[in-house]
Design a protein around this motif. Structure first.
Motif, short mmCIF file in Angstrom:
data_model
loop_
_atom_site.label_atom_id
_atom_site.label_comp_id
_atom_site.label_asym_id
_atom_site.label_seq_id
_atom_site.Cartn_x
_atom_site.Cartn_y
_atom_site.Cartn_z
N TRP A 1 -3.32 5.14 1.66
CA TRP A 1 -2.82 5.03 0.33
C TRP A 1 -3.81 5.46 -0.79
N THR A 2 -5.04 5.70 -0.23
CA THR A 2 -6.04 6.17 -1.60
C THR A 2 -6.13 7.71 -1.63
N GLN B 1 0.80 -1.37 0.01
CA GLN B 1 -0.12 0.11 0.03
C GLN B 1 0.74 1.18 -0.06
N ILE C 1 -14.08 5.22 -3.33
CA ILE C 1 -12.97 5.19 -2.82
C ILE C 1 -12.87 5.55 -1.39
N LYS D 1 -11.65 7.00 1.70
CA LYS D 1 -10.50 8.10 1.80
C LYS D 1 -10.04 7.85 3.33
N SER E 1 0.56 4.19 -2.92
CA SER E 1 0.40 5.43 -2.31
C SER E 1 1.54 6.37 -3.20
N ALA F 1 -14.82 -1.23 0.58
CA ALA F 1 -13.61 -1.43 1.30
C ALA F 1 -14.01 -2.32 2.47
N LEU G 1 -5.31 8.60 -5.04
CA LEU G 1 -6.08 8.21 -6.10
C LEU G 1 -7.30 8.94 -6.17
N ALA G 2 -7.74 9.31 -4.64
CA ALA G 2 -9.09 10.03 -4.43
C ALA G 2 -8.72 11.50 -5.35
N ILE H 1 -8.40 -4.00 -3.30
CA ILE H 1 -7.09 -2.90 -4.02
C ILE H 1 -7.31 -3.26 -5.43
N LEU I 1 -10.56 -1.95 -6.97
CA LEU I 1 -10.50 -0.61 -7.19
C LEU I 1 -9.65 -0.08 -8.21
#
Lengths: 383, 647
Positions: A274-275, A38, A268, A270, A42, A223, A278-279, A238, A241
């Motif tokens: 790690w997201t 992760q 996602i 938040k 990230s 999640a 991505l977010a 993961i 997604l």
């Protein structure tokens, strides 16, 4: 992420699993693997998010940026699968809740394959635009610039604009295109530029809709919570997604069949570290999409947007151009033409490799599915 | 035209030389029977010389009068068409060649004007500008003429000389072991294949007489640096035409998701269509398209292969994706024949595909199809193995009524009788699994009669499948409580297998040794049946005291009763049993008759004193007649038939 980084990561999992397998402390090691993974995710998405909005190279949503995104995707896919399957007893995979999560993942994988194909066809449209822009560039580069060449450029640019603004839905109405071919121009409308009209054969299937596919892929995508968040359901989430996310970006960037309502919210989480990036990417693209969606456009690909702006400005110029023109205006246009030429050059370099990369992602998804099915069906561990 | 610049005379004295040369050129130009190339050279030369003249003239103040005159002349020729509603090439060959000539002239004028040094000469600039605008107008027009021409002459005819898909095998095999009679199997096996020579189906996608016109437009557009426009227009129309042909082949565009979810019946149809479309698209349309590209663009280098690839790409991707979807799907046994069709079709085509896309740009297409071929090969192997597994694991809870030929035997034997047609492909694909299977079913090769056909990979696999079938049938036979029925069942099914092998293309792969062995097997079951059913019955009639001449009345009566009870029991049971093969049924009746009727007749004959209606329920003739009712598959009770006989 270089190749050596990845192989060392995979090596680490493999060695660890061999040593610790069936011993105590196995679970702790797994959590550590997952955390490392992760962290890498990230970092990679943070790098993608940090791409400049407007830059000659590597801009956000540019061809090279999307190629990077696909590279990240391919890496993640390999590593996620390693965490899930490497040296693992198949019995673990076929236990609840994985017996539900894995088939759901595979359904997403199948949908993603269709999206890859749709987008591959979309890249063809971008290449068509590139060819038209190249005509305009070669006409406008003539010195001195005659009115004839200006008209030639305009013709190419008008075709370029209409190719760019073809509604997603029009793709399913091929007959219209055919009719416009068979009229001679002599029957009236002199402004028709059917010469450059290209039938849109990017159709995946009748009534197929990219945005609906994305929507379906996000169903049941939640999640994992509580203790599940640190064991096998986590990498499945993961992987799911990332597949949905990457496909969503591809659809937003590259022309594709039926994209209305693409702003679907991606689930996602938040609250996980790690997201974040991505977010961030998701929000940024989502906003951009909302701004542009109504106009009907070919996609958010940086080069296409740039091409559109330059194209419009150059059409205005060619509209009113009279030989020999003012020097100041001509200099300004020359700069724009140089910029357009540069975009064409980058498309020329990048589009075919991009198409190959999408195809590679497609083949990877196919293989991925087969491997999971093997584990599910035969109950044998994948080495 | 750099040479022209150096050719500009230094002083007026050369004017005479130029004028003389000009005169000669003009005179030569009027000569008939000149080759096109030579005429073009003369026209060019003429233009240059007149320019030189006018350049010298302008120093004297006369300006570019002659150039301007010529420009005006061609301007009229070109502009006049702008207001016309009729297409030039539709108007006639004269109009077309006049127009092309005019465009040539504009190009010549432009080249020449460019060739002159631009000595701040306003007039020269203006003329060049006018000529360039004129050229643009003409090019734009030519592009429209080209599109009009290509669209108008698009050939829509369907090729009818490749066998249509309806004549292809359309028999649908279902997992639910459908019984196929011989006829439908035979009909189904009329495999057709596109001839090995792909190139022989090339058609004119555009009528031959139009090609020179297209070429002449290509020539002039490329010469004027409008090659890109030509390519875009050409690709646009041809690509759409190809897609239309593809649509006519009724390939419903399917997503991978659709294919994976499809019912077997529709999927089988789609697989057939794919096989057919691949042949048509590659052997007819792409081969012809390639020829058209070569004809039109052959002299323009790499543009040719670029255009061809652009035209073909989307259609090819469509075909490719369906293939991929099939190769990734679960490989159920019923897919085997369709998969073999797909594999063989592609295997035949890859050489042509490699040739069509031999340039660098097409390497992706070549690679993808080679990958797909591998994928299909794996699918064939997987389906073949799945078929083997299905044959050995097909289970039943209840005995098959009547002991006749089980649907599984019919299904398997009919299905494998199609395999010999795919012999070479199957041998190739099953090669690597060959050794494992060969060791399992090595029997026929041991003998001196082992030949090439019985020892090839496919033959070994076929025998391995039939031996799985045999063991499965043994399992199924155990479901019968009656031992005699077990033998009838095995006899029927083994006999069926032997008949199928003997009467089909399978024979050489199984060999005479196999047939002999299996004949012996079913005959053994036949004998076992007789033993199990009739030995005890006949035993009842046996003479307990071989020494004495005849039995006591009561002992005789007892034996008679015992016999008829036992016979009636057999009759009741075995009339409902079934031997579908008439010959086999007849044989068994005869040998039963010989055994039973003979024993009965002897028994009665030995005791003539006791023979009267009261103790003998069945006469010898009755027994003989009643035996004919066995194995007809319709249960009867003797009580009824007896009554019927009496009334």
């Amino acid at each position: 992420m270089t190749g050596t980084d990845q192989s060392s990561f995979l090596g680490r999992i493999s060695i660890r699993r061999n040593q610790v397998n069936a011993m105590e402390g196995y679970h702790e090691q797994e959590i550590e693997d997952l955390e490392l993974f992760q962290k890498q995710l990230s970092d990679r998405f943070a790098e993608l998010l940090s791409a400049p909005d407007d830059a000659p190279t590597e801009a956000f949503l540019s061809i090279s940026w999307i190629r990077k995104l696909l590279d990240v995707f391919l890496c993640c896919e390999t590593e996620c699968k390693a965490i899930l399957l490497m040296e693992r007893d198949a019995a673990q995979i076929s236990k609840p809740p994985l017996d539900r999560l894995i088939p759901e993942l595979l359904e997403r994988v199948v949908k993603a394959m269709d999206i890859c194909n749709a987008v591959t066809n979309g890249v063809e449209l971008v290449r068509h635009c590139q060819k038209l822009a190249e005509i305009a560039v070669s006409a406008l580069e003539q010195k001195p610039l005659g009115e004839g060449q200006a008209r030639r450029a305009k013709k190419a640019l008008v075709s370029l604009m209409s190719a760019m603004h073809v509604d997603d839905k029009e793709s399913s109405v091929q007959k219209t295109a055919e009719r416009s071919w068979s009229f001679g121009r002599r029957s009236g409308n002199k402004d028709r530029h059917h010469g450059h009209y290209r039938s849109l054969s990017w159709q995946v299937a009748k009534h197929w809709s990219a945005s609906k596919q994305i929507h379906a892929m996000t169903m049941n995508l939640a999640a994992p919570r509580g203790p599940e968040a640190s064991c096998l359901p986590a990498p499945v989430y993961i992987l799911s997604l990332i597949i949905v996310f990457v496909m969503w970006v591809l659809i937003a960037a590259i022309p594709c069949q039926e994209r209305s309502g693409l702003t679907t919210h991606l689930p996602i989480n938040k609250h996980v570290n790690w997201t974040h990036s991505l977010a961030g990417i998701h929000d940024k693209i989502g906003e951009e999409w909302k701004k542009k969606e109504k106009k009907g456009m070919a996609g958010l690909l940086y080069e296409m947007q740039k091409m559109e702006k330059l194209g419009q400005s150059l059409i205005e110029f060619t509209d009113s151009y009279q030989f020999p023109g003012e020097k100041e205006k001509l200099d300004e246009v020359a700069a724009q033409v140089a910029e357009l030429a540069e975009i064409c050059r980058r498309m020329d370099e990048g589009l075919v490799p991009l198409q190959m990369l999408i195809r590679e992602a497609f083949h990877r998804l196919v293989r991925n599915r087969t491997e999971f099915l093997d584990v599910l069906e035969q109950g044998a561990p994948v080495v | 035209m750099d040479e022209c610049q150096s050719a500009i005379p230094a002083h007026d004295g050369d004017l005479h030389v130029v004028a003389a040369a000009h005169h000669i050129v003009k005179a030569l130009g009027t000569t008939k029977n000149l080759s096109d190339d030579l005429r073009k050279i003369l026209i060019d030369l003429d233009a240059h010389l007149s320019l030189i003249t006018s350049n010298i003239d302008c120093k004297g103040g006369k300006g570019f009068v002659e150039v301007e005159e010529r420009l005006k002349r061609v301007e009229r020729k070109i502009v006049i068409w702008e207001s016309d509603r009729i297409m030039i090439w539709d108007s006639g060959p004269k109009e077309a060649s006049d127009y092309l000539e005019a465009v040539d002239e504009v190009q010549t004028l432009i080249d020449s004007l460019r060739g002159l040094s631009m000595n701040e000469n306003q007039k020269q600039k203006e003329l060049l500008h006018r000529a360039s605008s004129l050229l643009q107008m003409a090019m734009s027009r030519l592009e429209e003429e080209l599109i009009h021409m290509l669209v108008k002459h698009k050939q829509q005819s369907e090729p009818t000389y490749i066998p249509s898909p309806s004549s292809q095998r359309n028999v649908v095999y279902n997992e639910s072991v459908v019984s196929l009679d011989n006829e439908s199997a035979k009909e189904a096996s009329s495999k057709n294949s596109c001839s090995d020579e792909c190139g022989e189906y090339i058609v004119d996608l555009v009528p031959e007489h139009v090609i020179p016109d297209i070429k002449s437009i290509a020539k002039v557009m490329f010469a004027s640096d409008y090659g890109q426009e030509f390519c875009e227009a050409f690709i646009g129309v041809r690509k759409e035409a190809l897609e239309q042909h593809f649509d006519i082949l009724e390939n419903g565009k399917l997503s991978i998701e659709d294919v994976l979810k499809m019912e077997w019946c529709s999927l089988s149809t789609e697989m057939n269509k794919w096989t057919w479309s691949m042949k048509i698209i590659f052997c007819v349309y792409l081969m012809s398209e390639k020829r058209l590209c070569d004809q039109v663009l052959g002299e323009f280098g790499s543009v040719n292969s670029f255009c061809f690839l652009e035209i073909a790409k989307t259609t090819i991707l469509c075909l490719l994706n369906f293939g991929e979807a099939i190769a990734m799907g679960p490989q159920e046994p019923e897919k085997l024949l369709r998969l073999l069709d797909m594999y063989e079709t592609l295997a035949d085509l890859v050489i042509d595909i490699d040739a069509l896309f031999s340039e660098d740009g097409g390497s992706f297409v070549r690679l993808e199809f080679h990958k797909l071929l591998e994928g299909l090969a794996d699918s064939v192997k997987a389906a073949f193995n799945a078929f083997g597994v299905a044959v050995s694991s097909n289970g039943s809870l209840y005995p098959f009524p009547g002991g006749g030929v089980h649907p599984l035997s019919k299904y398997v034997m009919n299905y494998i009788s199609m395999f010999p047609e795919y012999c070479s492909t199957l041998n190739l694909l099953l090669e690597d699994q060959h050794s494992d299977v060969a060791s399992l079913v090595s029997e026929p090769q041991c003998g001196p009669t082992a030949s090439l056909s019985t020892s090839c990979p496919m033959a070994c696999h076929l025998r391995s499948i039939t031996s799985s079938l045999e063991s499965n049938l043994h399992k199924k036979s155990k479901l019968y409580k009656d031992e005699a029925l077990q033998h009838i069942f095995l006899m029927n099914n083994l006999h069926y297998m032997v008949q199928k092998v003997k009467g089909s293309e399978l024979r050489p792969f199984f060999g005479d040794e196999w047939i002999r062995k299996h004949n012996a097997k079913f005959q053994q079951h036949e004998m076992n049946y007789e033993r199990v059913t009739w030995s005890s019955v006949v035993l009842l009639l046996k003479d307990d005291n071989p020494g004495s001449s005849s039995l006591s009345k009561s002992a005789f009566k007892e034996k008679c009763k015992g016999f008829s009870v036992a016979f009636e029991e057999v009759y009741k049971n075995q009339t409902s049993w079934c031997i579908p093969d008439p010959q086999l049924r007849e044989d068994l009746r005869i040998s039963t008759s010989l055994k039973v009727v003979h024993a009965y007749r002897t028994f009665l004959g030995r005791n003539p004193a006791h023979v009267d209606d009261k103790c003998i329920k069945h006469t010898v003739e009755d027994v003989e007649k009643l035996l004919l009712d066995l194995f007809e598959g319709s249960p009867r009770s003797l009580r009824n038939s007896r009554r019927m006989m009496k009334t």
